[in-house]
Design a protein around this motif. Structure first.
Motif, PDB file in Angstrom:
ATOM      1  N   MET A 176      34.347  44.400  37.028  1.00 19.92           N
ATOM      2  CA  MET A 176      33.654  44.579  35.754  1.00 19.92           C
ATOM      3  C   MET A 176      34.225  45.780  35.009  1.00 19.92           C
ATOM      4  O   MET A 176      34.346  45.762  33.773  1.00 19.92           O
ATOM      5  N   GLY A 177      34.600  46.810  35.752  1.00 15.87           N
ATOM      6  CA  GLY A 177      35.228  47.974  35.131  1.00 15.87           C
ATOM      7  C   GLY A 177      36.558  47.609  34.494  1.00 15.87           C
ATOM      8  O   GLY A 177      36.895  48.082  33.397  1.00 15.87           O
ATOM      9  N   ALA A 178      37.310  46.756  35.189  1.00 15.12           N
ATOM     10  CA  ALA A 178      38.592  46.291  34.650  1.00 15.12           C
ATOM     11  C   ALA A 178      38.374  45.471  33.386  1.00 15.12           C
ATOM     12  O   ALA A 178      39.125  45.594  32.406  1.00 15.12           O
ATOM     13  N   LEU A 179      37.329  44.645  33.401  1.00 12.99           N
ATOM     14  CA  LEU A 179      37.018  43.839  32.221  1.00 12.99           C
ATOM     15  C   LEU A 179      36.628  44.733  31.046  1.00 12.99           C
ATOM     16  O   LEU A 179      37.066  44.514  29.907  1.00 12.99           O
ATOM     17  N   ASP A 180      35.817  45.752  31.323  1.00 15.94           N
ATOM     18  CA  ASP A 180      35.428  46.700  30.270  1.00 15.94           C
ATOM     19  C   ASP A 180      36.664  47.345  29.646  1.00 15.94           C
ATOM     20  O   ASP A 180      36.754  47.501  28.417  1.00 15.94           O
ATOM     21  N   LYS A 181      37.606  47.706  30.498  1.00 16.66           N
ATOM     22  CA  LYS A 181      38.835  48.359  30.032  1.00 16.66           C
ATOM     23  C   LYS A 181      39.637  47.436  29.116  1.00 16.66           C
ATOM     24  O   LYS A 181      40.102  47.851  28.046  1.00 16.66           O
TER      25      LYS A 181
END
Length: 218
Positions: A122-127
């Motif tokens: 999810m952090g990667a998606l946010d980025k």
């Protein structure tokens, strides 16, 4: 589709299920299963028996079942965020359809994310979404390539390699086998306790669960 066609379809489904059941039963009648979830050899043997059942009866492995569930549940989801949230829901609620057990044996329903991979994804998606300044859609090949690159970094950080997937699948099958043996042991002990309360068995010593031969009860 007329009434005859529907009946024929139902008949074929019934015959297929019946054949799968009889195939599985035939294997269980031949193979010795030791109900000892604490013995790695017994767990491995049981896992091998279940693998044989799946192969001979044409049943899904747990990994295949999870993959199928993901494919059917996520079909038609256009954006990546909803897709990942759906994966999380599947993981948290997943239960083996044949045994009501938990994987790993944590006392909670579903599969656990012990590595914290979901939060990283999810952090990667946010980025990526911050970079492209819009929600990431699954058909956006260019932006999906950015997310894939981020996921590759996560896999590398966690030490997950594609070539190790068969090993992970084997580990999952062993966890499931152990959990199923735990369930069998629990059921056997409960059955023996119930029987011991009966007048005609109250003075008889109950056998060790490990000595029971399931083939005698099929």
């Amino acid at each position: 589709m007329n009434c005859f066609d529907k009946k024929e379809i139902l008949k074929n489904i019934f015959v297929e299920v019946k054949n799968k059941f009889e195939t599985a039963l035939g294997i269980f009648r031949k193979e010795k299963i030791t109900i000892d979830p604490d013995d790695p050899a017994a767990v491995s043997q049981y896992a091998n028996v279940m693998k044989t059942v799946r192969e001979k009866a044409g049943l899904f492995s747990e990994s295949q079942r999870i993959k199928y569930t993901i494919e059917t549940r996520t079909q038609g989801i256009p954006d990546v965020r909803t897709y990942l949230l759906t994966l999380k829901e599947i993981r948290s609620k997943y239960v083996n359809p044949y045994f009501s057990v938990n994987f790993p044996l944590s006392g909670k329903r579903g599969l656990t994310d012990e590595l914290g991979a979901e939060a990283m994804m999810m952090g990667a998606l946010d980025k990526v979404e911050k970079e492209i300044k819009k929600p990431l859609m699954r058909d956006d090949k260019k932006s999906m390539a950015l997310l894939t690159a981020e996921f590759d970094k996560i896999n590398k950080k966690l030490g997950i390699r594609k070539e190790d997937l068969p090993k992970y699948e084997e580990q999952l099958e062993l966890k499931i086998a152990k959990a199923q043996l735990e369930e069998l042991k629990k059921d056997a002990l409960e059955a023996m306790e119930t029987q011991k309360k009966r007048e005609e068995f109250k003075d008889e010593a109950m056998p060790d669960v490990k000595s029971l031969d399931i083939r005698n009860f099929i």
